[in-house]
Design a protein around this motif. Structure first.
Motif, PDB file in Angstrom:
ATOM      1  N   LEU A 263       0.777  -1.029  -0.003  1.00  0.00           N
ATOM      2  CA  LEU A 263      -0.061   0.018  -0.040  1.00  0.00           C
ATOM      3  C   LEU A 263       0.964   1.236  -0.152  1.00  0.00           C
ATOM      4  CD1 LEU A 263      -3.218   0.478   0.256  1.00  0.00           C
ATOM      5  CD2 LEU A 263      -2.798   1.003   2.689  1.00  0.00           C
ATOM      6  N   ASN A 264       0.569   2.121  -0.944  1.00  0.00           N
ATOM      7  CA  ASN A 264       1.539   3.471  -1.057  1.00  0.00           C
ATOM      8  C   ASN A 264       0.225   4.765  -1.307  1.00  0.00           C
ATOM      9  OD1 ASN A 264       1.441   2.507  -3.875  1.00  0.00           O
ATOM     10  ND2 ASN A 264       2.397   4.584  -3.799  1.00  0.00           N
ATOM     11  N   ILE A 265       0.726   5.731  -0.749  1.00  0.00           N
ATOM     12  CA  ILE A 265      -0.035   7.019  -1.024  1.00  0.00           C
ATOM     13  C   ILE A 265       0.825   7.841  -1.967  1.00  0.00           C
ATOM     14  CG2 ILE A 265      -1.119   8.844  -0.016  1.00  0.00           C
ATOM     15  CD1 ILE A 265      -1.605   7.265   2.529  1.00  0.00           C
TER      16      ILE A 265
ATOM     17  N   ALA B 127       4.158   6.926   2.438  1.00  0.00           N
ATOM     18  CA  ALA B 127       3.463   8.128   1.795  1.00  0.00           C
ATOM     19  C   ALA B 127       4.505   9.482   1.973  1.00  0.00           C
ATOM     20  CB  ALA B 127       2.389   8.586   2.816  1.00  0.00           C
ATOM     21  N   LYS B 128       4.200  10.496   1.554  1.00  0.00           N
ATOM     22  CA  LYS B 128       5.212  11.765   1.304  1.00  0.00           C
ATOM     23  C   LYS B 128       4.783  12.500   2.794  1.00  0.00           C
ATOM     24  CE  LYS B 128       3.075  13.651  -2.204  1.00  0.00           C
ATOM     25  NZ  LYS B 128       2.708  14.095  -3.321  1.00  0.00           N
ATOM     26  N   PRO B 129       5.700  13.341   2.975  1.00  0.00           N
ATOM     27  CA  PRO B 129       5.517  14.052   4.364  1.00  0.00           C
ATOM     28  C   PRO B 129       4.089  14.956   4.302  1.00  0.00           C
ATOM     29  CG  PRO B 129       7.707  14.411   3.569  1.00  0.00           C
ATOM     30  CD  PRO B 129       6.779  13.802   2.521  1.00  0.00           C
ATOM     31  N   THR B 130       3.657  15.427   3.433  1.00  0.00           N
ATOM     32  CA  THR B 130       2.626  16.209   3.145  1.00  0.00           C
ATOM     33  C   THR B 130       1.621  15.527   2.056  1.00  0.00           C
ATOM     34  OG1 THR B 130       3.187  17.979   1.733  1.00  0.00           O
ATOM     35  CG2 THR B 130       3.332  18.337   4.180  1.00  0.00           C
ATOM     36  N   LEU B 131       0.295  15.274   2.119  1.00  0.00           N
ATOM     37  CA  LEU B 131      -0.473  14.982   1.111  1.00  0.00           C
ATOM     38  C   LEU B 131      -1.092  15.866   0.268  1.00  0.00           C
ATOM     39  CD1 LEU B 131      -1.805  11.988   3.142  1.00  0.00           C
ATOM     40  CD2 LEU B 131       0.061  11.924   1.761  1.00  0.00           C
ATOM     41  N   THR B 132      -1.332  15.945  -0.983  1.00  0.00           N
ATOM     42  CA  THR B 132      -1.976  16.670  -1.621  1.00  0.00           C
ATOM     43  C   THR B 132      -3.345  16.282  -2.450  1.00  0.00           C
ATOM     44  OG1 THR B 132      -0.776  16.322  -3.900  1.00  0.00           O
ATOM     45  CG2 THR B 132       0.363  17.850  -2.376  1.00  0.00           C
TER      46      THR B 132
ATOM     47  N   LYS C 201      -3.405   9.657  -4.213  1.00  0.00           N
ATOM     48  CA  LYS C 201      -4.472   8.649  -4.040  1.00  0.00           C
ATOM     49  C   LYS C 201      -3.869   7.469  -3.205  1.00  0.00           C
ATOM     50  CE  LYS C 201      -7.424   9.269  -8.090  1.00  0.00           C
ATOM     51  NZ  LYS C 201      -8.045   8.468  -9.345  1.00  0.00           N
ATOM     52  N   MET C 202      -4.454   6.644  -2.719  1.00  0.00           N
ATOM     53  CA  MET C 202      -4.132   5.553  -1.705  1.00  0.00           C
ATOM     54  C   MET C 202      -4.035   4.469  -2.962  1.00  0.00           C
ATOM     55  SD  MET C 202      -4.807   3.755   1.833  1.00  0.00           S
ATOM     56  CE  MET C 202      -6.400   2.799   1.132  1.00  0.00           C
ATOM     57  N   TRP C 203      -3.085   3.884  -3.130  1.00  0.00           N
ATOM     58  CA  TRP C 203      -2.606   2.625  -4.207  1.00  0.00           C
ATOM     59  C   TRP C 203      -2.694   1.255  -3.600  1.00  0.00           C
ATOM     60  CZ3 TRP C 203      -3.516   3.674  -9.156  1.00  0.00           C
ATOM     61  CH2 TRP C 203      -3.552   5.267  -9.488  1.00  0.00           C
ATOM     62  N   LEU C 204      -3.195   0.373  -3.753  1.00  0.00           N
ATOM     63  CA  LEU C 204      -3.019  -1.018  -3.317  1.00  0.00           C
ATOM     64  C   LEU C 204      -2.674  -2.038  -4.529  1.00  0.00           C
ATOM     65  CD1 LEU C 204      -3.192  -3.331  -1.102  1.00  0.00           C
ATOM     66  CD2 LEU C 204      -5.717  -3.568  -1.738  1.00  0.00           C
ATOM     67  N   THR C 205      -1.511  -2.655  -4.350  1.00  0.00           N
ATOM     68  CA  THR C 205      -0.915  -3.575  -5.294  1.00  0.00           C
ATOM     69  C   THR C 205      -1.225  -5.000  -4.569  1.00  0.00           C
ATOM     70  OG1 THR C 205       0.366  -1.871  -6.107  1.00  0.00           O
ATOM     71  CG2 THR C 205       0.934  -4.052  -6.816  1.00  0.00           C
ATOM     72  N   VAL C 206      -1.690  -5.723  -5.179  1.00  0.00           N
ATOM     73  CA  VAL C 206      -1.714  -7.363  -4.739  1.00  0.00           C
ATOM     74  C   VAL C 206      -0.989  -8.191  -5.575  1.00  0.00           C
ATOM     75  CG1 VAL C 206      -3.470  -9.129  -3.887  1.00  0.00           C
ATOM     76  CG2 VAL C 206      -3.623  -6.705  -3.316  1.00  0.00           C
ATOM     77  N   GLN C 207      -0.392  -9.073  -5.570  1.00  0.00           N
ATOM     78  CA  GLN C 207      -0.047 -10.301  -6.190  1.00  0.00           C
ATOM     79  C   GLN C 207      -0.265 -11.559  -5.497  1.00  0.00           C
ATOM     80  OE1 GLN C 207       4.071 -11.236  -6.943  1.00  0.00           O
ATOM     81  NE2 GLN C 207       3.885 -10.997  -9.086  1.00  0.00           N
TER      82      GLN C 207
END
Length: 155
Positions: A88-90, A121-126, A130-136
């Motif tokens: 999961l990444n933002i 994530a980054k220090p500040t969100l703009t 988006k929040m991204w989910l990658t599943v394998q």
């Protein structure tokens, strides 16, 4: 025999003891009744149906040399044991799987009842993030989905 002076402190210092006795009860109540934000929209992702929920309304925090935001992902459909890896990444886009595999950040971990994750994530969100989910899964099938960030997280 020495006389004790009748000062304000001498008359009221026992109240400090009462405060020391009451505070643990208050903190115990708070720890047994946590307040979590509402869960986000449930999405279908391949064989899985999952719902993310942030642990709090705060922005990302610094943890193990990177900024992260904590989430709980619950799977209402699909077997968690059939997942080989999930991240999961933002950000503005999903990070490539090859890059995510290099570190331990963003990795889902937990039980079939709920998967905890420190989302990268980054220090500040703009507003563009988006929040991204990658599943394998174990067969090599890879899926990616995203959620828009709510107004409270965007700074």
């Amino acid at each position: 025999m020495a006389r004790r002076q009748d000062t304000w402190w001498q008359r009221n210092k026992f109240k400090l003891n009462a405060l020391v006795l009451i505070l643990p009860v208050w903190f115990l109540y708070q720890s047994l009744n946590p307040q979590f934000p509402a869960a986000w929209q449930t999405k279908q992702l391949g064989d899985y149906e999952l719902t993310p929920m942030p642990f709090n309304k705060d922005g990302p925090y610094f943890h193990h040399d990177m900024y992260v935001k904590d989430f709980l992902l619950t799977f209402s459909k699909g077997e968690v044991s059939s997942i080989r890896q999930a991240y999961l990444n933002i950000g503005e886009q999903a990070l490539p799987l090859a890059e995510l595999q290099q570190g331990e950040g963003g990795t889902l971990h937990g039980t079939r009842h709920g998967q905890h994750v420190h989302a990268i994530a980054k220090p500040t969100l703009t507003a563009d993030d988006k929040m991204w989910l990658t599943v394998q899964n174990w067969q090599g099938d890879t899926w990616v989905t995203s959620w828009d960030l709510p107004e409270g997280l965007v700074q």
